[in-house]
Scaffold this active site. Structure first.
Site, PDB file in Angstrom:
ATOM      1  N   HIS A 257      39.642 -31.300 -32.014  1.00 45.95           N
ATOM      2  CA  HIS A 257      40.767 -32.234 -31.935  1.00 45.95           C
ATOM      3  C   HIS A 257      41.160 -32.794 -33.309  1.00 45.95           C
ATOM      4  O   HIS A 257      42.321 -32.748 -33.702  1.00 45.95           O
ATOM      5  CB  HIS A 257      40.435 -33.415 -31.016  1.00 45.95           C
TER       6      HIS A 257
ATOM      7  N   LYS B  52      36.443 -39.911 -38.525  1.00 43.92           N
ATOM      8  CA  LYS B  52      35.365 -40.672 -37.862  1.00 43.92           C
ATOM      9  C   LYS B  52      35.490 -40.437 -36.371  1.00 43.92           C
ATOM     10  O   LYS B  52      36.606 -40.496 -35.831  1.00 43.92           O
ATOM     11  CB  LYS B  52      35.534 -42.174 -38.103  1.00 43.92           C
TER      12      LYS B  52
ATOM     13  N   LYS C 230      49.176 -34.543 -26.827  1.00 40.86           N
ATOM     14  CA  LYS C 230      49.384 -36.004 -26.770  1.00 40.86           C
ATOM     15  C   LYS C 230      50.683 -36.332 -27.501  1.00 40.86           C
ATOM     16  O   LYS C 230      50.997 -35.732 -28.521  1.00 40.86           O
ATOM     17  CB  LYS C 230      48.192 -36.730 -27.407  1.00 40.86           C
TER      18      LYS C 230
ATOM     19  N   ASP D 160      43.899 -27.092 -26.812  1.00 43.41           N
ATOM     20  CA  ASP D 160      43.290 -28.293 -27.373  1.00 43.41           C
ATOM     21  C   ASP D 160      44.151 -29.424 -26.842  1.00 43.41           C
ATOM     22  O   ASP D 160      45.299 -29.599 -27.280  1.00 43.41           O
ATOM     23  CB  ASP D 160      43.338 -28.250 -28.908  1.00 43.41           C
ATOM     24  N   HIS D 161      43.631 -30.185 -25.884  1.00 36.58           N
ATOM     25  CA  HIS D 161      44.523 -31.107 -25.178  1.00 36.58           C
ATOM     26  C   HIS D 161      45.051 -32.233 -26.077  1.00 36.58           C
ATOM     27  O   HIS D 161      46.038 -32.864 -25.754  1.00 36.58           O
ATOM     28  CB  HIS D 161      43.891 -31.629 -23.884  1.00 36.58           C
TER      29      HIS D 161
HETATM   30  N1  LIG Z   1      35.774 -33.871 -19.375  1.00 41.30           N
HETATM   31  C1  LIG Z   1      36.386 -33.924 -20.555  1.00 41.30           C
HETATM   32  O1  LIG Z   1      36.636 -35.010 -21.113  1.00 41.30           O
HETATM   33  C2  LIG Z   1      36.816 -32.665 -21.253  1.00 41.30           C
HETATM   34  C3  LIG Z   1      36.412 -31.415 -20.835  1.00 41.30           C
HETATM   35  N2  LIG Z   1      36.799 -30.293 -21.519  1.00 41.30           N
HETATM   36  C4  LIG Z   1      36.422 -28.979 -21.094  1.00 41.30           C
HETATM   37  O2  LIG Z   1      37.019 -28.761 -19.815  1.00 41.30           O
HETATM   38  C5  LIG Z   1      36.188 -27.966 -19.031  1.00 41.30           C
HETATM   39  C6  LIG Z   1      35.847 -28.721 -17.771  1.00 41.30           C
HETATM   40  O3  LIG Z   1      35.261 -29.967 -18.089  1.00 41.30           O
HETATM   41  P1  LIG Z   1      34.632 -30.924 -16.989  1.00 41.30           P
HETATM   42  O4  LIG Z   1      35.596 -31.027 -15.856  1.00 41.30           O
HETATM   43  O5  LIG Z   1      34.145 -32.144 -17.659  1.00 41.30           O
HETATM   44  O6  LIG Z   1      33.391 -30.037 -16.574  1.00 41.30           O
HETATM   45  P2  LIG Z   1      32.423 -30.059 -15.325  1.00 41.30           P
HETATM   46  O7  LIG Z   1      31.053 -29.937 -15.852  1.00 41.30           O
HETATM   47  O8  LIG Z   1      32.758 -31.193 -14.424  1.00 41.30           O
HETATM   48  O9  LIG Z   1      32.780 -28.697 -14.625  1.00 41.30           O
HETATM   49  C7  LIG Z   1      34.023 -28.385 -13.999  1.00 41.30           C
HETATM   50  C8  LIG Z   1      33.755 -27.492 -12.782  1.00 41.30           C
HETATM   51  O10 LIG Z   1      33.084 -26.303 -13.208  1.00 41.30           O
HETATM   52  C9  LIG Z   1      32.161 -25.931 -12.206  1.00 41.30           C
HETATM   53  N3  LIG Z   1      30.819 -25.678 -12.783  1.00 41.30           N
HETATM   54  C10 LIG Z   1      30.135 -26.499 -13.606  1.00 41.30           C
HETATM   55  N4  LIG Z   1      28.966 -25.931 -13.972  1.00 41.30           N
HETATM   56  C11 LIG Z   1      28.928 -24.724 -13.371  1.00 41.30           C
HETATM   57  C12 LIG Z   1      27.987 -23.674 -13.348  1.00 41.30           C
HETATM   58  N5  LIG Z   1      26.879 -23.705 -14.068  1.00 41.30           N
HETATM   59  N6  LIG Z   1      28.269 -22.583 -12.608  1.00 41.30           N
HETATM   60  C13 LIG Z   1      29.407 -22.521 -11.883  1.00 41.30           C
HETATM   61  N7  LIG Z   1      30.330 -23.494 -11.879  1.00 41.30           N
HETATM   62  C14 LIG Z   1      30.105 -24.575 -12.596  1.00 41.30           C
HETATM   63  C15 LIG Z   1      32.096 -27.043 -11.181  1.00 41.30           C
HETATM   64  O11 LIG Z   1      32.769 -26.575 -10.037  1.00 41.30           O
HETATM   65  P3  LIG Z   1      32.197 -26.813  -8.556  1.00 41.30           P
HETATM   66  O12 LIG Z   1      32.506 -28.260  -8.270  1.00 41.30           O
HETATM   67  O13 LIG Z   1      32.968 -25.853  -7.725  1.00 41.30           O
HETATM   68  O14 LIG Z   1      30.745 -26.547  -8.634  1.00 41.30           O
HETATM   69  C16 LIG Z   1      32.857 -28.181 -11.794  1.00 41.30           C
HETATM   70  O15 LIG Z   1      33.639 -28.870 -10.860  1.00 41.30           O
HETATM   71  C17 LIG Z   1      34.979 -27.630 -19.900  1.00 41.30           C
HETATM   72  O16 LIG Z   1      35.215 -26.411 -20.561  1.00 41.30           O
HETATM   73  C18 LIG Z   1      34.944 -28.779 -20.872  1.00 41.30           C
HETATM   74  O17 LIG Z   1      34.273 -28.451 -22.017  1.00 41.30           O
HETATM   75  C19 LIG Z   1      37.631 -30.367 -22.580  1.00 41.30           C
HETATM   76  C20 LIG Z   1      38.053 -31.562 -23.015  1.00 41.30           C
HETATM   77  C21 LIG Z   1      37.700 -32.796 -22.398  1.00 41.30           C
HETATM   78  O1  LIG Z   2      37.655 -33.329 -25.400  1.00 40.98           O
HETATM   79  C1  LIG Z   2      37.178 -34.391 -25.093  1.00 40.98           C
HETATM   80  O2  LIG Z   2      38.000 -35.444 -24.936  1.00 40.98           O
HETATM   81  C2  LIG Z   2      37.590 -36.578 -24.202  1.00 40.98           C
HETATM   82  C3  LIG Z   2      38.600 -37.672 -24.525  1.00 40.98           C
HETATM   83  O3  LIG Z   2      39.873 -37.241 -24.133  1.00 40.98           O
HETATM   84  P1  LIG Z   2      41.038 -38.293 -23.922  1.00 40.98           P
HETATM   85  O4  LIG Z   2      42.225 -37.453 -23.629  1.00 40.98           O
HETATM   86  O5  LIG Z   2      40.612 -39.158 -22.789  1.00 40.98           O
HETATM   87  O6  LIG Z   2      41.180 -39.070 -25.195  1.00 40.98           O
HETATM   88  C4  LIG Z   2      36.187 -36.981 -24.565  1.00 40.98           C
HETATM   89  O7  LIG Z   2      35.751 -38.055 -23.753  1.00 40.98           O
HETATM   90  C5  LIG Z   2      35.263 -35.799 -24.349  1.00 40.98           C
HETATM   91  O8  LIG Z   2      33.950 -36.106 -24.782  1.00 40.98           O
HETATM   92  C6  LIG Z   2      35.732 -34.581 -25.096  1.00 40.98           C
HETATM   93  O9  LIG Z   2      35.049 -33.423 -24.625  1.00 40.98           O
END
Ligand SMILES: NC(=O)C1=CN([C@@H]2O[C@H](COP(=O)(O)OP(=O)(O)OC[C@H]3O[C@@H](n4cnc5c(N)ncnc54)[C@H](OP(=O)(O)O)[C@@H]3O)[C@@H](O)[C@H]2O)C=CC1
Ligand SMILES: O=C1O[C@H](COP(=O)(O)O)[C@@H](O)[C@H](O)[C@H]1O
Length: 275
Positions: free
Chosen positions: A173, A266, A115, A110-111
């Site tokens: 979170h 919230k 923090k 849980d990132h």
């Molecule tokens: N973005 C955020 O703020 C946060 C994200 N997370 C979690 O972190 C993880 C990554 O998030 P995020 O980077 O936003 O996610 P993305 O949707 O950008 O996916 C990350 C990578 O996963 C691969 N991918 C996506 N969909 C598929 C698919 N259907 N099949 C195969 N590969 C796939 C892609 O790789 P390729 O480019 O090689 O196709 C992509 O670059 C998730 O579990 C998300 O829930 C958690 C907290 C915050």
């Molecule tokens: O886990 C998540 O966090 C981001 C916000 O992260 P932060 O480190 O930039 O505060 C949020 O935008 C996203 O919806 C959620 O999946």
């Protein structure tokens, strides 16, 4: 910071990029071989950080554990939230992962717990003679846990719409921070001892009542002459979606320390401030 660029060069020489399919054991075997070449005869550990959507966790873990595990040290996997949608799907994911890994190889991250402000919370509370005696219903009228983003889904609506703000932010979170804030002093600062104290807080919580929850969804708005789209105007969001992008809830902990103190949570996207 001395010799920074030299150190960076040294570090980059150790890095390599390997491209492959998530569900291909062949590709992972190739990865395993490459890692081995870099490691040489040293004892080495393998840590796989899965920053990928949860629906492909199992494929990757299967291939990584079968074809790219460490032979001399440990192999661990870090998975990002969301870890399932509810307790059933979370248990199913754990069961799936345990086909290939033992519990102590799985790290659910849980990132927000990384923090600085959150990390300092335990130090502030348990190592500070001023705060510790004040940390209870005697001196605290309410506790507010606020997550506010000043931007919307911005193209991530596909993921967000199937989870909503409660599963995206509150259930993980904010609930983690609440538990850390409200727990009793753990026997030690070891992960297991902190986990046990957090569980006690969660088990002491009153079930949430519908009348203590408000949900909403952001609309289009104009700021500084720029018009920002509403949630359902994001192309990645299904038409007519009712998924909440804002939620507020009052939670109560039924124990001697917190009885009667509302914990107000919230969380919202596209609000007026980032906080
Ligand atoms: N973005 C955020 O703020 C946060 C994200 N997370 C979690 O972190 C993880 C990554 O998030 P995020 O980077 O936003 O996610 P993305 O949707 O950008 O996916 C990350 C990578 O996963 C691969 N991918 C996506 N969909 C598929 C698919 N259907 N099949 C195969 N590969 C796939 C892609 O790789 P390729 O480019 O090689 O196709 C992509 O670059 C998730 O579990 C998300 O829930 C958690 C907290 C915050
Ligand atoms: O886990 C998540 O966090 C981001 C916000 O992260 P932060 O480190 O930039 O505060 C949020 O935008 C996203 O919806 C959620 O999946």
């Amino acid at each position: 910071r001395e010799n920074c660029s030299e150190k960076m060069e040294e570090f980059l020489k150790r890095c390599f990029y390997h491209s492959g399919q998530y569900d291909s054991e062949e590709d992972f075997k190739e990865l395993g071989k490459k890692i081995k070449q870099h490691e040489g005869p040293r004892v080495s550990n393998h840590l796989f950080y899965l920053s990928i959507p949860p629906n492909i966790f199992l494929d990757v873990v299967k291939c990584a554990s079968k074809s790219a595990s460490s032979v001399s040290g440990w192999t661990r996997v870090i998975v990002e939230k969301p870890f399932g949608r509810d307790s059933e799907s979370s248990a199913a994911l754990t069961k799936g992962l345990k086909q290939y890994l033992t519990e102590d190889q799985i790290f659910r991250i849980d990132h927000y717990l990384g923090k600085e402000l959150v990390e300092n919370l335990s130090v502030l509370r348990f190592s500070n003679l001023v705060f510790e005696p004040l940390w209870s219903r005697q001196y605290i009228r309410n506790v507010q846990l606020i997550f506010s983003e000043d931007f919307g889904t911005e193209g991530r609506g596909g993921y967000f719409d199937s989870y909503g703000i409660i599963r995206d932010i509150m259930q993980n979170h904010l609930l983690q921070i609440l538990a850390l804030f409200a727990m009793e002093t753990p026997i030690s600062l070891e992960a297991e001892d902190i986990r046990n104290e957090k569980v006690k807080v969660l088990r002491s919580m009153k079930p949430l009542r519908l009348e203590d929850v408000v949900i909403g969804q952001y609309k289009s708005h104009t700021k500084g002459g720029i018009t920002y789209p509403g949630y359902t105007e994001d192309k990645t969001v299904p038409k007519g979606s009712l998924t909440p992008t804002f939620a507020a809830a009052a939670l109560f902990i039924n124990n001697a320390r917190w009885d009667g103190v509302p914990f107000l949570m919230k969380a919202g996207k596209a609000l007026h401030t980032k906080q």
